[in-house]
Design an enzyme around this catalytic site. Structure first.
Site, PDB file in Angstrom:
ATOM      1  N   ARG A  54      -1.869  -0.314  -3.604  1.00  0.00           N
ATOM      2  CA  ARG A  54      -0.804   0.048  -2.683  1.00  0.00           C
ATOM      3  C   ARG A  54       0.404  -0.853  -2.970  1.00  0.00           C
ATOM      4  O   ARG A  54       0.324  -1.753  -3.781  1.00  0.00           O
ATOM      5  CB  ARG A  54      -1.283  -0.082  -1.230  1.00  0.00           C
ATOM      6  CG  ARG A  54      -2.069  -1.381  -1.020  1.00  0.00           C
ATOM      7  CD  ARG A  54      -1.969  -1.934   0.316  1.00  0.00           C
ATOM      8  NE  ARG A  54      -0.606  -2.288   0.641  1.00  0.00           N
ATOM      9  CZ  ARG A  54       0.013  -3.361   0.167  1.00  0.00           C
ATOM     10  NH1 ARG A  54      -0.586  -4.204  -0.671  1.00  0.00           N
ATOM     11  NH2 ARG A  54       1.259  -3.621   0.505  1.00  0.00           N
ATOM     12  N   GLY A  55       1.506  -0.593  -2.252  1.00  0.00           N
ATOM     13  CA  GLY A  55       2.727  -1.350  -2.536  1.00  0.00           C
ATOM     14  C   GLY A  55       3.511  -0.600  -3.604  1.00  0.00           C
ATOM     15  O   GLY A  55       2.935  -0.134  -4.601  1.00  0.00           O
ATOM     16  N   ALA A  56       4.827  -0.489  -3.375  1.00  0.00           N
ATOM     17  CA  ALA A  56       5.639   0.405  -4.206  1.00  0.00           C
ATOM     18  C   ALA A  56       5.545   0.120  -5.721  1.00  0.00           C
ATOM     19  O   ALA A  56       5.209   1.028  -6.501  1.00  0.00           O
ATOM     20  CB  ALA A  56       7.081   0.355  -3.713  1.00  0.00           C
ATOM     21  N   ARG A  95       1.639   9.969  -2.710  1.00  0.00           N
ATOM     22  CA  ARG A  95       2.327   9.202  -1.665  1.00  0.00           C
ATOM     23  C   ARG A  95       3.828   9.446  -1.845  1.00  0.00           C
ATOM     24  O   ARG A  95       4.402   9.073  -2.867  1.00  0.00           O
ATOM     25  CB  ARG A  95       1.988   7.695  -1.762  1.00  0.00           C
ATOM     26  CG  ARG A  95       0.508   7.396  -1.526  1.00  0.00           C
ATOM     27  CD  ARG A  95       0.273   5.939  -1.163  1.00  0.00           C
ATOM     28  NE  ARG A  95       0.773   5.614   0.160  1.00  0.00           N
ATOM     29  CZ  ARG A  95       0.893   4.358   0.617  1.00  0.00           C
ATOM     30  NH1 ARG A  95       0.575   3.351  -0.143  1.00  0.00           N
ATOM     31  NH2 ARG A  95       1.341   4.139   1.835  1.00  0.00           N
ATOM     32  N   GLN A 208      -1.957  -4.629   6.800  1.00  0.00           N
ATOM     33  CA  GLN A 208      -1.706  -5.248   5.484  1.00  0.00           C
ATOM     34  C   GLN A 208      -1.284  -6.708   5.625  1.00  0.00           C
ATOM     35  O   GLN A 208      -1.508  -7.514   4.733  1.00  0.00           O
ATOM     36  CB  GLN A 208      -0.600  -4.487   4.721  1.00  0.00           C
ATOM     37  CG  GLN A 208      -1.006  -3.128   4.220  1.00  0.00           C
ATOM     38  CD  GLN A 208      -0.600  -2.034   5.186  1.00  0.00           C
ATOM     39  OE1 GLN A 208      -0.603  -2.234   6.397  1.00  0.00           O
ATOM     40  NE2 GLN A 208      -0.285  -0.876   4.658  1.00  0.00           N
ATOM     41  N   ASP A 249      10.226   0.268   0.000  1.00  0.00           N
ATOM     42  CA  ASP A 249       9.542   1.334  -0.747  1.00  0.00           C
ATOM     43  C   ASP A 249      10.546   2.290  -1.378  1.00  0.00           C
ATOM     44  O   ASP A 249      10.239   2.975  -2.352  1.00  0.00           O
ATOM     45  CB  ASP A 249       8.581   2.090   0.167  1.00  0.00           C
ATOM     46  CG  ASP A 249       7.388   1.206   0.485  1.00  0.00           C
ATOM     47  OD1 ASP A 249       7.501   0.381   1.413  1.00  0.00           O
ATOM     48  OD2 ASP A 249       6.371   1.304  -0.229  1.00  0.00           O
ATOM     49  N   ASN A 259      10.771   1.095   4.545  1.00  0.00           N
ATOM     50  CA  ASN A 259       9.697   0.112   4.376  1.00  0.00           C
ATOM     51  C   ASN A 259       8.645   0.407   5.444  1.00  0.00           C
ATOM     52  O   ASN A 259       8.809   1.315   6.279  1.00  0.00           O
ATOM     53  CB  ASN A 259      10.263  -1.317   4.492  1.00  0.00           C
ATOM     54  CG  ASN A 259       9.281  -2.362   3.996  1.00  0.00           C
ATOM     55  OD1 ASN A 259       8.800  -2.294   2.865  1.00  0.00           O
ATOM     56  ND2 ASN A 259       8.941  -3.322   4.829  1.00  0.00           N
ATOM     57  N   LYS A 260       7.591  -0.358   5.419  1.00  0.00           N
ATOM     58  CA  LYS A 260       6.443  -0.128   6.321  1.00  0.00           C
ATOM     59  C   LYS A 260       6.895   0.091   7.767  1.00  0.00           C
ATOM     60  O   LYS A 260       7.777  -0.600   8.254  1.00  0.00           O
ATOM     61  CB  LYS A 260       5.504  -1.327   6.202  1.00  0.00           C
ATOM     62  CG  LYS A 260       4.238  -1.287   7.021  1.00  0.00           C
ATOM     63  CD  LYS A 260       3.442  -0.021   6.834  1.00  0.00           C
ATOM     64  CE  LYS A 260       3.056   0.257   5.391  1.00  0.00           C
ATOM     65  NZ  LYS A 260       2.638   1.659   5.158  1.00  0.00           N
TER      66      LYS A 260
HETATM   67  O1  MRU Z   1       1.615   1.541   2.677  1.00  0.00           O
HETATM   68  P1  MRU Z   1       1.748   0.381   1.746  1.00  0.00           P
HETATM   69  O2  MRU Z   1       0.787  -0.725   2.028  1.00  0.00           O
HETATM   70  O3  MRU Z   1       1.762   0.806   0.300  1.00  0.00           O
HETATM   71  O4  MRU Z   1       3.202  -0.168   2.078  1.00  0.00           O
HETATM   72  C1  MRU Z   1       3.756  -1.191   1.326  1.00  0.00           C
HETATM   73  C2  MRU Z   1       5.011  -1.736   1.873  1.00  0.00           C
HETATM   74  O5  MRU Z   1       5.578  -1.238   2.820  1.00  0.00           O
HETATM   75  C3  MRU Z   1       5.612  -2.876   1.131  1.00  0.00           C
HETATM   76  O6  MRU Z   1       6.299  -3.730   1.987  1.00  0.00           O
HETATM   77  C4  MRU Z   1       6.557  -2.271   0.095  1.00  0.00           C
HETATM   78  O7  MRU Z   1       5.831  -1.461  -0.809  1.00  0.00           O
HETATM   79  C5  MRU Z   1       7.294  -3.248  -0.658  1.00  0.00           C
HETATM   80  S1  MRU Z   1       6.213  -4.206  -1.612  1.00  0.00           S
HETATM   81  C6  MRU Z   1       6.882  -4.924  -2.904  1.00  0.00           C
END
Ligand code: MRU
Length: 369
Positions: A54-56, A95, A208, A249, A259-260
């Site tokens: 996970r994470g962009a 996603r 997370q 993201d 973002n989240k």
């Molecule tokens: O749903 P996730 O856990 O993939 O969400 C991730 C985030 O929101 C991070 O903050 C975002 O990807 C930036 S990470 C470098």
């Protein structure tokens, strides 16, 4: 990043088996540290969808490796162009919010479309995936250097008292290939002897922050305190937060940041309390084609069960328990948009700029059409 005495990045090719891509299973952290092997496009799709990865930036790299695995599935009967574009569409569909996924998959496809005859398709796809990982690592290092200057100047103002950073979700090395975005300057500051302390939002529904950020910071010896998501506003009113650092993201060319879920509320509280609010991300998270994040970014909706239930360790096993009456209806938006006007600055590999189209254009003139 070091786990024990071994150096890891979040995704790599098995050195003994080039048909296997290895990832750290983030569903199991912080309770168990396990490596998962991905051997097909379906494996990669599932890993991105169920958030093994996970994470962009990381899901982008995983998508690129997914195209590499698609090239290994080609036989003499395969319609290659159709097979690869189907795999790309399928992977991108997993996603929708983070732009890195479509960017990395399309980048790998473009490399395949202009494949030099000296190379096999799988060699080309693999070198694109590895190149993406190397670039992302370099970008995170540079984000760290730029962000460090902010932390240094806050530390000077505080005369060496710890700089209190608030963060949301996980924008650490687990969300990238290595170093992280938000965590990169934090690790550098700590390693230079600048006292820092991180308020870690738990980040419901998937936690997370509690599961991943707290684990990462602990591994690096960074002082941190876990807080419920609703606590940030209170801390800011009490002057207990010096800076908010969050990931992204997808950032529009106008400076809006997806973002989240919950990031927007932190930005509102930061703005009301004059707390600087920065978003840190590599340029691969910028969508140069759009301006208005609220109107133009698709927000992922996830399984409501992530809201009705919570998972954690019980009796040595990861278990999920319901936290509301049976059959309660719930909704689970994965991300929200923080409008540019609430953002003090953007930190990318090229430096720090304001969240405006003008400043983003000055920094990325080569990417504007
Ligand atoms: O749903 P996730 O856990 O993939 O969400 C991730 C985030 O929101 C991070 O903050 C975002 O990807 C930036 S990470 C470098």
């Amino acid at each position: 990043m070091k786990i024990g005495d071994k150096n890891y990045q979040t995704i790599w090719l098995d050195e003994n088996d080039p048909s296997t891509v290895c990832v750290i299973d983030q569903q199991k952290l912080p309770f168990f540290f396990e490596i998962k092997n991905l051997r097909s496009v379906d494996d990669v799709f599932e890993a991105i969808e169920n958030m093994t990865v996970r994470g962009a930036p990381l899901i982008g790299a995983a998508g690129a490796f997914g195209i590499y695995l698609a090239t290994l599935e080609i036989t003499s009967q395969t319609n290659i162009r159709e097979h690869l574009s189907n795999a790309a569409r399928y992977l991108i569909s997993c996603r929708p919010t983070a732009v890195n996924l479509s960017w990395a998959v399309n980048y790998t496809l473009e490399k395949l479309n202009s494949n030099p005859s000296s190379k096999s398709l799988s060699e080309t796809a693999l070198s694109a995936a590895v190149e993406i990982c190397e670039k992302e690592k370099e970008y995170c290092k540079q984000i760290g250097e730029h962000g460090l200057k902010l932390l240094e100047s806050l530390s000077e103002k505080k005369k060496g008292e710890p700089v209190n950073i608030l963060t949301h979700c996980n924008a650490g090395w687990l969300a990238t290939i290595d170093y992280g975005t938000v965590t990169a300057p934090v690790y550098l500051a700590h390693d230079k002897g600048i006292p820092v302390h991180v308020w870690v939002d738990e980040t419901r529904p998937r936690n997370q922050g509690a599961k991943l950020t707290a684990w990462e910071l602990g591994q690096h010896g960074i002082p941190h305190t876990l807080i419920p998501d609703n606590t940030g506003g209170h801390l800011m009113q009490q002057k207990m937060v010096d800076i908010v650092l969050i990931g992204s993201d997808r950032t529009t060319r106008g400076g809006d940041v997806a973002n989240k879920i919950g990031t927007y509320l932190k930005a509102l509280a930061a703005s009301d309390n004059n707390v600087p609010f920065y978003s840190l991300f590599p340029s691969t998270s910028i969508d140069f084609g759009i301006v208005d994040g609220v109107k133009e970014i698709t927000i992922e909706e996830r399984d409501p069960e992530e809201v009705t239930n919570i998972s954690g360790l019980a009796d040595g096993m990861i278990k999920s328990v319901r936290v509301c009456p049976e059959n309660t209806s719930a909704v689970n938006y994965g991300f929200d948009i923080t409008p540019a006007r609430l953002i003090t600055g953007l930190i990318t590999e090229r430096g720090i700029c304001g969240a405006t189209e003008k400043e983003i254009k000055e920094m990325f003139s080569d990417k504007f059409k």
